[in-house]
Design an enzyme around this catalytic site. Structure first.
Site, PDB file in Angstrom:
ATOM      1  N   CYS A   1     -16.188   3.954   0.225  1.00 21.19           N
ATOM      2  CA  CYS A   1     -15.132   3.025   0.648  1.00 21.19           C
ATOM      3  C   CYS A   1     -14.644   3.309   2.062  1.00 21.19           C
ATOM      4  O   CYS A   1     -13.972   2.466   2.646  1.00 21.19           O
ATOM      5  CB  CYS A   1     -13.977   3.052  -0.339  1.00 21.19           C
ATOM      6  SG  CYS A   1     -13.101   4.625  -0.431  1.00 21.19           S
TER       7      CYS A   1
ATOM      8  N   GLN B   1     -10.427  -2.659  -3.189  1.00 21.46           N
ATOM      9  CA  GLN B   1     -11.661  -2.039  -2.719  1.00 21.46           C
ATOM     10  C   GLN B   1     -12.801  -2.254  -3.706  1.00 21.46           C
ATOM     11  O   GLN B   1     -13.926  -2.595  -3.313  1.00 21.46           O
ATOM     12  CB  GLN B   1     -11.445  -0.540  -2.506  1.00 21.46           C
ATOM     13  CG  GLN B   1     -12.704   0.218  -2.096  1.00 21.46           C
ATOM     14  CD  GLN B   1     -13.227  -0.211  -0.741  1.00 21.46           C
ATOM     15  OE1 GLN B   1     -12.502  -0.160   0.243  1.00 21.46           O
ATOM     16  NE2 GLN B   1     -14.484  -0.639  -0.671  1.00 21.46           N
TER      17      GLN B   1
ATOM     18  N   HIS C   1      -7.194   1.503  -6.784  1.00 23.52           N
ATOM     19  CA  HIS C   1      -7.479   0.767  -5.538  1.00 23.52           C
ATOM     20  C   HIS C   1      -8.330  -0.457  -5.878  1.00 23.52           C
ATOM     21  O   HIS C   1      -9.497  -0.546  -5.528  1.00 23.52           O
ATOM     22  CB  HIS C   1      -8.212   1.684  -4.561  1.00 23.52           C
ATOM     23  CG  HIS C   1      -8.227   1.192  -3.146  1.00 23.52           C
ATOM     24  ND1 HIS C   1      -7.626   0.016  -2.748  1.00 23.52           N
ATOM     25  CD2 HIS C   1      -8.785   1.724  -2.020  1.00 23.52           C
ATOM     26  CE1 HIS C   1      -7.801  -0.148  -1.451  1.00 23.52           C
ATOM     27  NE2 HIS C   1      -8.494   0.862  -0.981  1.00 23.52           N
TER      28      HIS C   1
ATOM     29  N   ARG D   1     -14.692  -6.417   2.260  1.00 20.08           N
ATOM     30  CA  ARG D   1     -13.246  -6.354   2.034  1.00 20.08           C
ATOM     31  C   ARG D   1     -12.589  -7.645   2.523  1.00 20.08           C
ATOM     32  O   ARG D   1     -11.679  -8.184   1.884  1.00 20.08           O
ATOM     33  CB  ARG D   1     -12.631  -5.157   2.777  1.00 20.08           C
ATOM     34  CG  ARG D   1     -12.929  -3.789   2.200  1.00 20.08           C
ATOM     35  CD  ARG D   1     -12.345  -3.577   0.819  1.00 20.08           C
ATOM     36  NE  ARG D   1     -10.922  -3.774   0.764  1.00 20.08           N
ATOM     37  CZ  ARG D   1     -10.005  -2.839   1.080  1.00 20.08           C
ATOM     38  NH1 ARG D   1     -10.394  -1.653   1.505  1.00 20.08           N
ATOM     39  NH2 ARG D   1      -8.719  -3.097   0.963  1.00 20.08           N
TER      40      ARG D   1
ATOM     41  N   ASP E   1     -16.503   9.319  -2.585  1.00 20.49           N
ATOM     42  CA  ASP E   1     -15.290   9.102  -1.803  1.00 20.49           C
ATOM     43  C   ASP E   1     -14.934  10.416  -1.135  1.00 20.49           C
ATOM     44  O   ASP E   1     -15.447  11.487  -1.513  1.00 20.49           O
ATOM     45  CB  ASP E   1     -14.151   8.635  -2.732  1.00 20.49           C
ATOM     46  CG  ASP E   1     -12.922   8.139  -1.987  1.00 20.49           C
ATOM     47  OD1 ASP E   1     -13.006   7.939  -0.760  1.00 20.49           O
ATOM     48  OD2 ASP E   1     -11.871   7.962  -2.639  1.00 20.49           O
TER      49      ASP E   1
ATOM     50  N   ARG F   1       0.886  -1.174   0.000  1.00 20.68           N
ATOM     51  CA  ARG F   1       0.000   0.000   0.000  1.00 20.68           C
ATOM     52  C   ARG F   1       0.916   1.214   0.000  1.00 20.68           C
ATOM     53  O   ARG F   1       1.606   1.487   0.988  1.00 20.68           O
ATOM     54  CB  ARG F   1      -0.900  -0.014   1.228  1.00 20.68           C
ATOM     55  CG  ARG F   1      -1.909   1.134   1.307  1.00 20.68           C
ATOM     56  CD  ARG F   1      -2.757   0.972   2.571  1.00 20.68           C
ATOM     57  NE  ARG F   1      -3.682   2.057   2.777  1.00 20.68           N
ATOM     58  CZ  ARG F   1      -4.956   2.069   2.360  1.00 20.68           C
ATOM     59  NH1 ARG F   1      -5.425   1.034   1.681  1.00 20.68           N
ATOM     60  NH2 ARG F   1      -5.740   3.092   2.604  1.00 20.68           N
TER      61      ARG F   1
END
Length: 304
Positions: A261, A134, A131, A289, A222, A104
């Protein structure tokens, strides 16, 4: 078996992504896709974090442990990456110790350097570009509530950021319509849009939020300030017209669901009445997730 990296949705075909999602759904349903009770026993996952994390860290760590494997967590401040060691050298060393690496990070170039020099599978846990882990969970969540995502209409509201780019990839790979409502100054990358057009994807960008969400099955947003972005009045003013509130949800389809998310900032990108309201499925999304990471890990390590 060739090495299996999970880097972006556009680097895999639909059938491969479906194998991961099918496994994720099976794990969630309590009907694992393998007869082995601990299919990843003896395997070790290294989690490398150059950016803070809650859901990515916990879902990968718990998922790997539930599958019987072991986990090592490395953060920038507690590893030699924070003291100048190159990503390439880190990749070479970790490949001698572990079976799979999740990174990450910030720049996608760091991820690709890891991929170039590692000899074990590498998973993109987030970059400033995309991402994918996700959005795999997001697709799973849509299908949990609305059935197959193919043919659905998804509205993205706000910044054309890394999440927006991955939704563009998903629209092509999973065959749904994506309408992005973004300020002119914060459009998704031109390259991602060009790729979608070349693939025949139904992806459009509009500065008019009401047009984008009209009749949508799914409304997604987001945070306005992603990790690494500089907060400010100008950015806030650009994105304020794209806030998801009750009027926006009313303009969507009658059974539309809301995704985010997380982490969320109530009163900015979304109102409390929406994210805490009956159409919000963000807690299922967060839970998924865990299941999605299991599907990804199983595929990367050749178990499905």
């Amino acid at each position: 078996m060739d090495r299996r990296d999970f880097l972006d949705l556009d680097t895999h075909d639909r059938a491969t992504l479906r194998r991961m999602l099918d496994a994720a759904k099976a794990f969630k349903a309590g009907t694992p896709p393998t007869a082995e009770s601990k299919p990843l026993a003896g395997k070790t996952l290294a989690l490398i974090f150059e950016k803070p994390s809650t859901r990515t860290r916990v879902s990968f760590e718990v998922g790997m442990l539930q599958l019987g494997g072991d986990v090592i967590v490395l953060e920038r401040e507690s590893s030699q990456l924070g003291r100048g060691e190159t990503v390439a050298d880190t990749a070479r060393v970790l490949s001698r110790y572990v079976d799979i690496i999740m990174l990450r990070t910030t720049k996608v170039e760091k991820l690709m350097e890891m991929v170039e020099h590692a000899t074990v599978p590498v998973v993109n846990g987030l970059t400033d570009r995309t991402h994918p882990c996700q959005v795999m969970a997001d697709v799973m969540t849509v299908e949990q509530h609305l059935g197959p995502i193919a043919g659905k209409r998804v509205a993205w509201c706000g910044d054309g950021n890394n999440m927006a780019t991955t939704w563009i990839h998903a629209a092509v790979r999973f065959d749904f319509e994506l309408r992005l409502a973004c300020p002119d100054q914060l459009h998704p990358p031109a390259g991602a849009l060009a790729w979608a057009r070349a693939q025949g994807g139904r992806v459009s960008v509009d500065a008019d939020l009401s047009s984008a969400v009209s009749g949508a099955d799914v409304v997604v947003t987001d945070t306005w300030v992603s990790m690494g972005d500089e907060p400010g009045i100008v950015r806030d003013n650009l994105l304020r017209p794209f806030q998801v509130d009750d009027r926006v949800m009313a303009a969507a389809g009658p059974n539309a669901i809301f995704l985010h998310c997380l982490p969320a900032h109530r009163g900015q990108e979304v109102t409390a009445s929406v994210i805490d309201g009956p159409r919000s499925v963000v807690w299922d999304e967060a839970e998924n997730r865990l299941h999605a990471q299991k599907g990804i890990l199983m595929w990367c390590l050749g178990k499905i």
